[in-house]
Enzyme design. Structure first.
Site, short mmCIF file in Angstrom:
data_model
loop_
_atom_site.label_atom_id
_atom_site.label_comp_id
_atom_site.label_asym_id
_atom_site.label_seq_id
_atom_site.Cartn_x
_atom_site.Cartn_y
_atom_site.Cartn_z
N ASP A 1 1.82 -2.28 0.13
CA ASP A 1 2.23 -2.21 -1.47
C ASP A 1 3.76 -3.10 -2.35
OD1 ASP A 1 4.36 -1.08 -0.19
OD2 ASP A 1 4.74 0.52 -1.62
N GLU B 1 5.28 2.80 0.52
CA GLU B 1 5.99 2.20 0.76
C GLU B 1 7.19 3.33 0.22
OE1 GLU B 1 10.77 1.87 1.93
OE2 GLU B 1 9.72 0.56 0.97
#
Length: 403
Positions: A91, A149
């Site tokens: 991400d 994350e």
């Protein structure tokens, strides 16, 4: 940068094997494609499609849609053996990129400002190499392409989805590209590497009134300011000096006019520590201090405290194995850096609570190329020559652990 790198490889012997050196331009290409298409947590649809497409091209067994946008790829070696997981987060962050580079983000307000595009490229390169060299290792390698994350956290949902089972994972490793270390270094540490990440919000309720008549009020700003100062005594006087911890108040808001005593004040902050035993002690002290200060002034409060990630704690045996591999790959004078702790947090910690493993840092800063901005900065970028080094370290670890 790629052409310069390839020229240097022609004249200098390298511990990175020739097959992985040959992957370097492709690793850069993958990383830059991903960098241009950053996606926030649990929204990594283009990223997941890209990863799945590559795995499909190489004939690698994989499962998509894990914990929404995660992927698990499975590569079996030539014979039975241990089960090793390699984790890579995918991400990006809600940051407007300021880099003026050809691969600048195409998604305004979103940016790979923490190196996760590189993590994904390295994991893909590792998958490609292992899939074409199955005779070089035993057992099974599971590559975990993890969403979110940066928040709200994708590791725990992936664990709940069963990524460490069927077959059961024996150990796990992961890396973080790290601009706090120079290119040509690796940070490996046994035990605590990254801190627990916890947060709090507090609303102080006083009694508002005229600024010229303070005796008629309970000054929420005065109470809040004393709370902020008192919270700093937790680390100074309530935590063992040999333990590291942080209590930071990052926001404080109150008041509407210069001649009005504010009825309420709000603050928020973060708590960081390495020692899990502090996980109950610090929140309790925060509660006690706020309650005591408020009682002394006749104020009341509402406190909300929540935990994001536990500390990242590396297994000594797995960390030793990573260190031995990295020592053979890294040839710069700085080499392998043992004292590389940071109060930053990472949800790799959830995986490490379930199975023994090691999370390590791969140095990526290059001052000569102006590639040293800190993580989460709008001009963050890194020396891409680290990509092939990351693949080499992962591959060597597989070959050693799954011998």
């Amino acid at each position: 940068m790629v052409s310069t790198f390839r020229e240097s490889q022609a004249t200098q012997p390298s511990p990175v094997r020739s097959q992985i050196q040959a992957l370097q331009p492709t690793l850069v290409e993958w990383r830059r494609w991903l960098h241009q298409r950053p996606e926030l947590g649990f929204q990594e649809h283009l990223t997941s499609e890209f990863v799945a497409r590559k795995l499909q091209e190489w004939g690698i067994e994989h499962q998509t849609g894990v914990a929404q946008t995660g992927i698990v790829a499975t590569i079996k070696g030539a014979k039975p053996g241990p089960i090793l997981a390699i984790r890579a987060d995918m991400d990006a962050l809600p940051i407007l990129e300021e880099n003026q580079v050809p691969y600048r983000s195409l998604h305004d307000g979103k940016m790979h400002a923490c190196g996760h595009d590189g993590h994904t490229a390295i994991a893909l390169g590792t998958a490609y190499y292992l899939a074409h060299h199955r005779d070089d290792f035993a057992g099974t390698v599971k590559l975990l392409f993890q969403p979110a994350e940066e928040g709200p956290g994708g590791a725990k949902p992936m664990i709940e989805a069963g990524v460490l089972e069927n077959p059961t994972v024996d150990a796990i490793v992961g890396l973080h590209l790290w601009n706090n270390l120079p290119i040509g270094t690796v940070g490996v540490r046994s035990g605590p590497l990254m801190a627990a990440t916890e947060c709090f919000r507090c609303q102080i309720h006083g009694k508002g009134g005229h600024g010229a008549m303070p005796h008629q009020t309970i000054d929420s700003i005065l109470v809040a300011s004393q709370v902020v100062q008192a919270l700093q005594t937790i680390v100074a006087r309530n935590v063992n000096p040999v333990d590291a911890a942080v209590v930071t108040v990052g926001t404080l808001h109150a008041g509407t006019a210069l001649n009005v005593i504010a009825d309420s004040a709000s603050m928020s902050g973060t708590v960081r520590y390495f020692n899990p035993e502090l996980g109950e002690h610090i929140p309790q002290r925060i509660q006690d201090i706020i309650a005591g200060v408020c009682q002394g002034h006749g104020a009341t409060y509402d406190l909300d405290y929540w935990r994001l990630y536990p500390p990242v704690i590396n297994d000594p045996a797995i960390a030793d194995l990573v260190r031995s591999v990295a020592t053979n790959v890294i040839e710069t004078p700085a080499g392998v850096v043992p004292e590389c702790q940071t109060m930053g947090g990472e949800d790799m910690s959830f995986f490490l609570q379930e199975v023994p493993g090691c999370y390590f840092f791969l140095g990526t800063a290059n001052l000569s190329q102006n590639l040293a901005y800190p993580h989460h900065h709008p001009r963050f970028d890194f020396d891409e020559s680290a990509l092939q080094t990351g693949v080499e370290i992962f591959v060597r670890f597989v070959e050693k652990y799954c011998a």
